[in-house]
Design an enzyme around this catalytic site. Structure first.
Site, PDB file in Angstrom:
ATOM      1  N   ARG A 110       0.812  -1.232   0.000  1.00  0.00           N
ATOM      2  CA  ARG A 110       0.000   0.000   0.000  1.00  0.00           C
ATOM      3  C   ARG A 110       0.838   1.272   0.000  1.00  0.00           C
ATOM      4  O   ARG A 110       0.369   2.328   0.415  1.00  0.00           O
ATOM      5  CB  ARG A 110      -0.980   0.002   1.179  1.00  0.00           C
ATOM      6  CG  ARG A 110      -2.048  -1.057   1.051  1.00  0.00           C
ATOM      7  CD  ARG A 110      -3.075  -0.934   2.135  1.00  0.00           C
ATOM      8  NE  ARG A 110      -4.135  -1.917   1.899  1.00  0.00           N
ATOM      9  CZ  ARG A 110      -4.877  -2.445   2.874  1.00  0.00           C
ATOM     10  NH1 ARG A 110      -4.674  -2.094   4.125  1.00  0.00           N
ATOM     11  NH2 ARG A 110      -5.820  -3.314   2.586  1.00  0.00           N
ATOM     12  N   LYS A 223       6.574  22.117 -15.702  1.00  0.00           N
ATOM     13  CA  LYS A 223       5.853  20.882 -15.362  1.00  0.00           C
ATOM     14  C   LYS A 223       5.482  20.861 -13.880  1.00  0.00           C
ATOM     15  O   LYS A 223       4.360  20.496 -13.504  1.00  0.00           O
ATOM     16  CB  LYS A 223       6.737  19.669 -15.696  1.00  0.00           C
ATOM     17  CG  LYS A 223       6.154  18.303 -15.305  1.00  0.00           C
ATOM     18  CD  LYS A 223       5.124  17.815 -16.279  1.00  0.00           C
ATOM     19  CE  LYS A 223       4.542  16.465 -15.897  1.00  0.00           C
ATOM     20  NZ  LYS A 223       5.320  15.328 -16.396  1.00  0.00           N
ATOM     21  N   HIS A 248       0.182   8.774 -27.990  1.00  0.00           N
ATOM     22  CA  HIS A 248       0.068   7.499 -27.269  1.00  0.00           C
ATOM     23  C   HIS A 248      -0.565   6.418 -28.148  1.00  0.00           C
ATOM     24  O   HIS A 248      -0.165   5.247 -28.107  1.00  0.00           O
ATOM     25  CB  HIS A 248      -0.758   7.687 -26.000  1.00  0.00           C
ATOM     26  CG  HIS A 248       0.000   8.324 -24.883  1.00  0.00           C
ATOM     27  ND1 HIS A 248      -0.577   8.646 -23.677  1.00  0.00           N
ATOM     28  CD2 HIS A 248       1.298   8.696 -24.772  1.00  0.00           C
ATOM     29  CE1 HIS A 248       0.326   9.182 -22.885  1.00  0.00           C
ATOM     30  NE2 HIS A 248       1.468   9.234 -23.535  1.00  0.00           N
ATOM     31  N   HIS A 260       8.331   7.128 -27.738  1.00  0.00           N
ATOM     32  CA  HIS A 260       7.381   8.124 -27.236  1.00  0.00           C
ATOM     33  C   HIS A 260       7.568   9.497 -27.867  1.00  0.00           C
ATOM     34  O   HIS A 260       6.606  10.110 -28.365  1.00  0.00           O
ATOM     35  CB  HIS A 260       7.517   8.228 -25.719  1.00  0.00           C
ATOM     36  CG  HIS A 260       6.616   9.251 -25.108  1.00  0.00           C
ATOM     37  ND1 HIS A 260       5.246   9.105 -25.037  1.00  0.00           N
ATOM     38  CD2 HIS A 260       6.883  10.461 -24.550  1.00  0.00           C
ATOM     39  CE1 HIS A 260       4.708  10.159 -24.467  1.00  0.00           C
ATOM     40  NE2 HIS A 260       5.679  11.003 -24.162  1.00  0.00           N
TER      41      HIS A 260
END
Length: 354
Positions: A110, A223, A248, A260
Site C-alpha cells: 500500500r 511541469k 500514445h 514516445h
C-alpha cells in the site's frame, strides 16, 4: 521544486545525501537491462561500499515490457528479499523505468517511499516530474496507474553523455511541447542548442551542455508548477498532453516500435493541422512549430501502416475523456493552448489525410 535536486549521482556526495535523508532502510534499485549495465551495478556497489543496504532488480528494456506482468515479477522479488513499507525504491532509468518503478512503489504494501533518478532527457524534463505512474495494457498506454509523488528527484546531466542522438531528439519532442503550451522562449533556447551541438555529435559541447541544462530547468519549472496546481489531472494539467492524445495511440499501434518522443512529434503535427483548419492557429505559427520539429530530425508524417480508423477506435480509451467526450489540447500560438471537446471525426480524418 524543493524535492528536485541537481547533483552527481555516481559519487560519494550522493551516498552522503542519501544518508542525510535518514530513511534507515534498504534501497531497491529498479532499472532496465541497458541502464543496469551502464549505471545500475555501479550505483549498487557505490551504496553498499558506503554502508547502505541495496539490491538491484531489472527487466528487459523497452516500452513493450512496461506491463502488469513485469510489475508482478519485480514485486515477487521484493517479497523474496524481504522489502517492507519503510524501505525505498530507486527508479533508475528513462520514462519506462520511472513509470513502472513508481507504480510498484505506490502499490507495494500500500505504498513505500520512492526516489526518481532519470537517466534520459525525456525523463528529466517530463516523466519523472509530477507523480504519474503506470503500465500499459491491450487497450493502450498508461491506462493502469496511480498518482504517487516521489520523495526526491535527482537530476544528473552526466547521464546524457551516453545517450545516442536519437534519444536526445526523443526528449526534445517533450521540450517542444513546453514551448507550445507555456513558454515560446524555449524555441530560441532550442535553436541555440542546435547551433552549438549541430545535432550530430552525441558528446555534448560545453556550450550545448550549458544551454541544455537551462532548458531542462525551464521545463521542470513549468511541469512542476502545472502539476502542483492539478495533481490528479482534472483541469489545467491536461494541457501537458499536447500532442499526446494521438501520440500514445501511435505508439500503441506501432507496437511501441515508434518511441514516445517521435510519436508525440507526429501527434503535435496532427493536432496543429486541426487547429490550423479551424482557424485557431495561424499558418505562420504552425510552420514555426513544424520547422523546430524538423530541425531535430523528428518525424512529422503518420506512418502508412497506421490506419485512421484504428486511431478513432482507440480514442475511446483515452484517459482524458469526460462525459463521453474526448478532450483535446489545441494551440492558438506558441505559448498558448486551449482545451476543447469540439473535435469531430471529420477533423481527424482531414488531419490524417485519410
Amino acid at each position: 521544486m524543493k524535492n528536485i535536486k541537481f547533483t552527481k549521482v555516481l559519487g560519494k556526495n550522493f551516498t552522503d545525501t542519501l544518508k542525510k535523508l535518514n530513511f534507515s532502510c534498504k534501497y531497491a534499485i529498479i532499472t532496465d537491462s541497458n541502464v543496469k549495465k551502464l549505471y545500475g551495478n555501479k550505483l549498487k556497489k557505490q551504496l553498499i561500499t558506503s554502508g547502505i543496504n541495496a539490491e538491484i532488480f531489472s527487466f528487459s528494456n523497452g516500452e513493450k515490457n512496461k506491463t502488469l506482468k513485469t510489475a508482478e515479477q519485480i514485486i515477487e522479488q521484493l517479497f523474496k528479499k524481504k522489502f517492507h513499507r519503510d524501505d525505498c525504491i530507486v527508479a533508475l532509468g528513462g520514462g519506462v523505468v520511472g513509470d513502472l518503478a513508481g507504480f510498484i512503489a505506490s502499490i507495494y504494501m500500500r505504498g513505500m517511499r520512492c526516489i526518481q533518478i532519470p537517466t534520459t532527457l525525456l525523463a528529466m524534463v517530463d516523466s519523472s516530474i509530477g507523480g504519474k505512474t503506470g503500465v500499459d495494457n491491450f487497450y493502450g498506454k498508461n491506462l493502469i496507474g496511480t498518482f504517487y509523488q516521489p520523495k526526491n528527484i535527482y537530476i544528473d546531466v552526466d547521464f546524457l553523455k551516453t545517450l545516442p542522438e536519437k534519444e536526445i531528439s526523443n526528449g526534445i519532442a517533450e521540450i517542444i511541447k513546453y514551448g507550445v503550451i507555456r513558454k515560446a522562449g524555449i524555441f530560441k533556447m532550442l535553436t541555440n542548442y542546435a547551433k552549438y551541438n549541430k545535432i550530430k555529435d552525441k558528446n555534448l559541447t560545453r556550450k550545448s551542455e550549458k544551454t541544455l541544462l537551462k532548458i531542462i530547468k525551464t521545463c521542470i519549472k513549468i511541469k512542476n508548477s502545472i502539476s502542483r496546481k492539478d495533481q490528479k489531472e482534472k483541469n489545467i494539467r491536461k494541457i501537458l498532453n499536447y500532442g499526446h492524445t494521438f501520440g500514445h495511440i501511435i505508439e500503441k499501434l506501432s507496437k511501441y516500435k515508434i518511441p514516445h518522443g517521435e510519436a508525440v512529434s507526429i501527434g503535435m503535427v496532427l493536432i496543429n493541422k486541426i487547429a490550423e483548419n479551424k482557424k485557431l492557429l495561424s499558418k505562420k505559427q504552425a510552420e514555426k512549430i513544424f520547422m523546430v520539429i524538423k530541425t531535430f530530425k523528428l518525424p512529422v508524417v503518420l506512418p502508412k501502416h497506421i490506419k485512421t480508423q484504428d486511431i478513432l477506435d482507440l480514442l475511446q480509451f483515452d484517459k482524458k475523456i469526460r462525459k463521453e467526450k474526448n478532450v483535446f489540447v489545441l494551440p492558438k500560438r506558441t505559448g498558448k493552448v486551449i482545451l476543447t471537446t469540439g473535435i469531430t471525426k471529420n477533423d481527424i480524418l482531414n488531419a490524417c489525410g485519410k
